[in-house]
Design an enzyme around this catalytic site. Structure first.
Site, PDB file in Angstrom:
ATOM      1  N   HIS A  82      -0.731 -10.007 -19.478  1.00  0.00           N
ATOM      2  CA  HIS A  82      -0.974  -8.832 -18.609  1.00  0.00           C
ATOM      3  C   HIS A  82      -2.384  -8.141 -18.899  1.00  0.00           C
ATOM      4  CE1 HIS A  82       1.364  -6.028 -16.139  1.00  0.00           C
ATOM      5  NE2 HIS A  82       0.467  -5.214 -16.649  1.00  0.00           N
ATOM      6  N   ASP A 161       9.302   2.890 -15.833  1.00  0.00           N
ATOM      7  CA  ASP A 161       7.954   2.399 -15.503  1.00  0.00           C
ATOM      8  C   ASP A 161       7.582   2.339 -13.987  1.00  0.00           C
ATOM      9  OD1 ASP A 161       5.203   1.765 -16.121  1.00  0.00           O
ATOM     10  OD2 ASP A 161       5.845  -0.118 -15.551  1.00  0.00           O
ATOM     11  N   ARG A 168       1.950   7.865 -10.826  1.00  0.00           N
ATOM     12  CA  ARG A 168       0.731   7.981 -11.522  1.00  0.00           C
ATOM     13  C   ARG A 168      -0.391   7.759 -10.522  1.00  0.00           C
ATOM     14  NH1 ARG A 168       0.905   4.038 -15.981  1.00  0.00           N
ATOM     15  NH2 ARG A 168      -1.304   4.664 -16.337  1.00  0.00           N
ATOM     16  N   SER A 183       3.181   1.694 -20.413  1.00  0.00           N
ATOM     17  CA  SER A 183       3.637   1.123 -19.022  1.00  0.00           C
ATOM     18  C   SER A 183       3.606  -0.478 -19.066  1.00  0.00           C
ATOM     19  CB  SER A 183       2.642   1.500 -17.909  1.00  0.00           C
ATOM     20  OG  SER A 183       2.659   0.844 -16.920  1.00  0.00           O
ATOM     21  N   LYS A 187       7.309  -3.119 -19.755  1.00  0.00           N
ATOM     22  CA  LYS A 187       7.324  -4.218 -18.861  1.00  0.00           C
ATOM     23  C   LYS A 187       7.382  -5.331 -19.375  1.00  0.00           C
ATOM     24  CE  LYS A 187       3.958  -3.374 -15.791  1.00  0.00           C
ATOM     25  NZ  LYS A 187       3.639  -1.954 -15.479  1.00  0.00           N
TER      26      LYS A 187
HETATM   27  N1  URA Z   1      -1.183  -2.036 -15.916  1.00  0.00           N
HETATM   28  C1  URA Z   1      -0.097  -1.511 -15.967  1.00  0.00           C
HETATM   29  O1  URA Z   1       0.989  -2.165 -15.765  1.00  0.00           O
HETATM   30  N2  URA Z   1       0.248  -0.094 -16.240  1.00  0.00           N
HETATM   31  C2  URA Z   1      -0.675   0.709 -16.262  1.00  0.00           C
HETATM   32  O2  URA Z   1      -0.488   1.726 -16.532  1.00  0.00           O
HETATM   33  C3  URA Z   1      -2.171   0.161 -15.906  1.00  0.00           C
HETATM   34  C4  URA Z   1      -2.295  -1.267 -16.021  1.00  0.00           C
END
Ligand code: URA
Length: 431
Positions: A82, A161, A168, A183, A187
């Site tokens: 990620h 999320d 956001r 966040s 995930k």
């Molecule tokens: N990537 C994400 O999944 N969430 C964030 O808040 C920022 C980057």
């Protein structure tokens, strides 16, 4: 408990109890706590921060707001990656197919654009038909059969999320360390990853501006991961200038496909190979980084990685004709090559300004329900450290509206810094 009291408590800089965080996340997920309350709360968190304990509680509450995937029996080890968000970051489209082509199954849940930072899901949806709403069962099935999945938050995986992320984006509450960490990690935990490679961006076009901040975010996410029993490694990578050349949804997919064919910008290719190599090591497919790197290069050279990308698109309902012939992807009406009005060494290509120019063209959202314009964006032809002659192409604007085109041209011109003296190229990774 009342949502308003929890908002006020955070506004007053007090530490929230686990039960309060749980109450807020559950209520928001069920729709009992409304968007405007969640937005006010997110702003209070952004302004006043959270302790590591609050952040961990928030992460776990969001991860458990839906199902937690158990991938044992589906894959031998579930590895995920990620990025913390940046400009021109289309890494997933290359890294996932490369890892999968090297025998490492990867199932990833990605997000949409956030502020000036583009979103992987928005980008891949420029391929007509591509579905980002797989159910948990579909996720597992595809991971088992195709060895590659790239989807969004389904209603049953980390839905809190999914909802908060969309809010956001349009309420100025992206740039918060606890909100970003929770966040990302919620995930990853919900998607069942046992090992996670985090690409934490640092610089002008990242949510973390300094190496210290990026390091703190990386450590926070690693600690949360450990607590949840996951193996986590973090790379700190440069995001002062856009990654690769293309910024904008379909433009980035085209650049990723070029890279899968062995071309593409050198910095982007190198970045992808490095991330993929780390995934192969944590995924126990390679003994060390050097051999992982050779495997990753070979996956591109042999065409196996491109075939995996094709398989991914087909498995998720996308029209592979667009992958085979990326020229078919959405194209803007107005394409303007802007040339350098001076000679010199490029000292800066301010990634956030470029990202904002792309959003203003329609590549991102200003409101939650805004439609993305897949065709628009910018292609930056140079990197920091390049010498450019007056009159050489500097960047290309892809627009569907002439007023927006003019504004993007000015904004992108302002992103460039110049120097009479030679300038060193920027590193790709810091740590
Ligand atoms: N990537 C994400 O999944 N969430 C964030 O808040 C920022 C980057």
């Amino acid at each position: 408990m009342r949502a308003v009291d929890i908002i006020i408590k955070k506004r007053e800089k007090q530490e929230l109890a686990r039960e309060e965080i749980q109450f807020f996340v559950d209520g928001f997920t069920r729709g009992e706590i409304l968007d405007y309350q969640a937005a006010a709360w997110a702003m209070a968190v952004l302004l006043n921060g959270m302790t590591p304990r609050e952040t961990t509680d928030l992460t776990l509450a969001m991860a458990h707001s839906g199902a937690i995937l158990d991938l044992s029996g589906v894959v031998d080890i579930a590895v995920d990656k990620h990025s913390s968000g940046g400009v021109g970051d289309k890494t997933t489209f290359v890294v996932l197919p490369v890892a999968a082509a090297c025998g490492l199954p990867v199932g990833k849940m990605s997000g949409r654009g956030l502020g000036f930072s583009g979103g992987t899901l928005d980008k891949i949806e420029s391929i007509p038909g591509y579905r980002c709403d797989l159910s948990t069962e579909e996720f597992k099935q595809q991971l088992k059969e195709a060895g590659i999945v790239l989807t969004g938050q389904s209603l049953d995986l980390a839905p809190a999320d999914g909802k908060l992320y969309a809010l956001r984006d349009v309420t100025g509450t992206v740039q918060s360390m606890p909100l970003i960490a929770s966040s990302i990690m919620s995930k990853k935990i919900a998607a069942g990853a046992q090992a996670i490679v985090l690409d934490v961006k640092v610089g002008l076009g990242a949510f973390m501006q300094t190496l210290d901040e990026a390091r703190t975010l990386a450590r926070l996410m690693m600690d949360i991961g450990k607590l949840a029993g996951r193996e986590v490694i973090a790379l700190l990578s440069d995001m002062n200038q856009p990654l690769g050349h293309a910024v904008g949804n379909a433009l980035e997919v085209r650049e990723a496909i070029d890279t899968l064919h062995g071309g593409g910008p050198l910095d982007f290719r190198e970045h992808c190979l490095h991330v993929a190599a780390h995934m192969l090591v944590v995924g126990r497919r390679a003994a060390d980084l050097a051999s992982a790197r050779r495997m990753a290069e070979e996956a591109i050279a042999s065409g196996a990685a491109f075939e995996k990308f094709r398989l991914l698109v087909r498995a998720q309902g996308g029209d592979v004709a667009y992958v085979d012939d990326p020229e078919k992807l959405p194209r803007a009406k107005f394409v303007e090559v802007v040339t350098a009005n001076r000679s010199g060494n490029i000292s800066q290509v301010h990634a956030r300004l470029v990202g904002e120019a792309a959003v203003a063209l329609g590549a991102g959202r200003s409101r939650k329900d805004d439609q993305i314009d897949y065709a628009v964006g910018l292609v930056i032809h140079h990197k920091v450290g390049d010498f450019v002659e007056r009159g050489q192409p500097l960047f290309t604007v892809h627009a569907n509206d002439t007023r927006e085109q003019a504004e993007a041209r000015e904004a992108a011109l302002a992103a460039f810094g110049w120097s009479e003296k030679p300038v060193a190229p920027l590193p790709l990774f810091y740590e």
